[in-house]
Design an enzyme around this catalytic site. Sequence first.
Site, short mmCIF file in Angstrom:
data_model
loop_
_atom_site.label_atom_id
_atom_site.label_comp_id
_atom_site.label_asym_id
_atom_site.label_seq_id
_atom_site.Cartn_x
_atom_site.Cartn_y
_atom_site.Cartn_z
N ASP A 156 -119.23 15.60 38.07
CA ASP A 156 -120.37 16.45 38.40
C ASP A 156 -121.69 15.75 38.09
O ASP A 156 -121.88 15.19 37.01
CB ASP A 156 -120.27 17.76 37.61
CG ASP A 156 -121.39 18.72 37.93
OD1 ASP A 156 -121.44 19.21 39.06
OD2 ASP A 156 -122.23 18.98 37.04
N GLU A 194 -120.56 13.15 42.29
CA GLU A 194 -121.61 13.94 42.90
C GLU A 194 -122.93 13.33 42.47
O GLU A 194 -123.23 13.23 41.28
CB GLU A 194 -121.57 15.40 42.44
CG GLU A 194 -122.66 16.22 43.11
CD GLU A 194 -123.01 17.51 42.37
OE1 GLU A 194 -123.63 18.39 42.99
OE2 GLU A 194 -122.69 17.62 41.18
#
Length: 581
Positions: free
Chosen positions: A244, A281
């Site tokens: 993330d 990401e």
Amino acid sequence: MQFEVWAPQADRVTLQCEGAARALTRDPERAGWWKGEATADDGARYGFALDDGPVLPDPRSRRQPDGPDGLSAVVDQERYRWRVPWPGRELPGAVLYELHVGTYTPEGTLDAAAARLGHLVELGITHVELMPVCPFPGRHGWGYDGVSLWAVHEPYGGPEALKRFVDRAHELGLGVVLDVVHNHLGPSGNHLPSFGPYFTDTHTTPWGAAVNLDAPGSDEVRAFLVGSALAWLRDFRLDGLRLDAVHALYDTRATHFLEELSAAVDHLAAEVGRPLFLIAETDLNNPRFITPRTENGLGLHAQWNDDFHHALHTALTGESQGYYGDFARDPFAALAKTLTGGYFHDGTYSGFRERHHGRPLDRARVAGHRLLGYSQTHDQIGNRAQGDRLSAHLSPGLLACAATLVLTAPFTPMLFMGEEWAAGTPWQYFADHTDPALAQAVRRGRRREFAAHGWAEKDVPDPGDPATRERSCLDWSEPERVEHARVLDWYRRLIALRRDQPDLTDPDLADTKVAYDERARWLAFRRGDVRVAVNLGKEVAAIPLGSRPALVLAAWEPVEAPGADGVLQLPGESCVVLSQP
């Protein structure tokens, strides 16, 4: 068994195990570490008291039966008997499916989700990407405010339920990817600062103090995060991790944390004899993330490509708010650029950021499968005021066009759960904070955020209302209904085509050739012998494809192959895939 904990600032550390206290001793070989022996079987409850403080859960806890603030529990990793020998499943050629355990089924458990994996096999999915499963306060939430980075959220079923899920997925031939969050921990239930300098004010993030990757004490913090990542891959037999918001991992050291992590994962892959991969990401549009370490890159195996999403979203919807503004002026040109170059912002000026952004990918060296392409994700749906999906606004034909572009593009495609049947359920932001003050702050903050964009308070769902989560659960009766079944069949046909047509998994980005008409709202591209055309306009579009004979492989609406003039007459809000050797 031996217990150990890193607590460099403590003068005394006491192990509390099954009601008995035992003083730990300093480890003479590892600065800041404490260790000691105690009898403990699987499930034994324990924690650590630092000096005269309260008993806290183990930072490396493998199980938190009573949530993040409760005692830890011993987990015997050998207790689970794996049923399926698993050789692994690599990323090239994959079709990923992002799944949130708490809303994939009404039950919201890993076992209930495992019972629905057959649907994904029939769809043609190769890998399930689970959203975060680390413990967080309360029962329901997205998972991005998790703590206890080595454990599994108990309401989902705990660690053995995750092993059962992975075993069942592997039994069906599905790989499993897990979304992990290294850039911050949740606002409550995070006890790491009591143990050591896990965070630093050297850098700041949108969530507060940064994880300490480069300040004093960062060696152990980096080892903590790398160890957690390897534990997921090794102990739970996962196939990959999604990392993330890696742009929020602030690290000024000569060897970046991500480089260290990718090296460790590659080493583990060689050790266990199966492919393992990391997906980032990031919104930096920096090719270094997915460049091999041997070429001075960070060595991650792939990244989400939001530029493709933003270009596709603006072309489909006409929206221009926020970051969509950079793509909305000429959305078909933006879409064409991402299809051939990966990034839209590759050093270009971003009006949203008010500066230049990104740098070009070297298409000769970066394979297309290293970029994930998608029309919807948990972020792009859930961060809208009402969590509305594309299906709330677009016709079935336009949804079919979106699916066609995602599943025939030169990227690794990823679907968000339910999009394959045009789910009518929203996916809203929900959080079950146990701290009333925090719950109120989240509610007010979210409504204040959207009030600035013209939303009335009553129209922004309360994240803490159980009904918000309930609305977000998939309705498994929908795929049986005619209007949903047609979309589902289209997804299945496209995924089958991707599997059967080698040109659709060709990793060469430079081989994709695109033509489009911004005004007429059509776009067509070629990948080897495959031709793809979408018409987002309402009128029939005349699309020149060349004079060579063509065979229709799949079409949303009845359409004839181009005649002698080489022009395809494509109905409005429709799409087609052709073979044209």
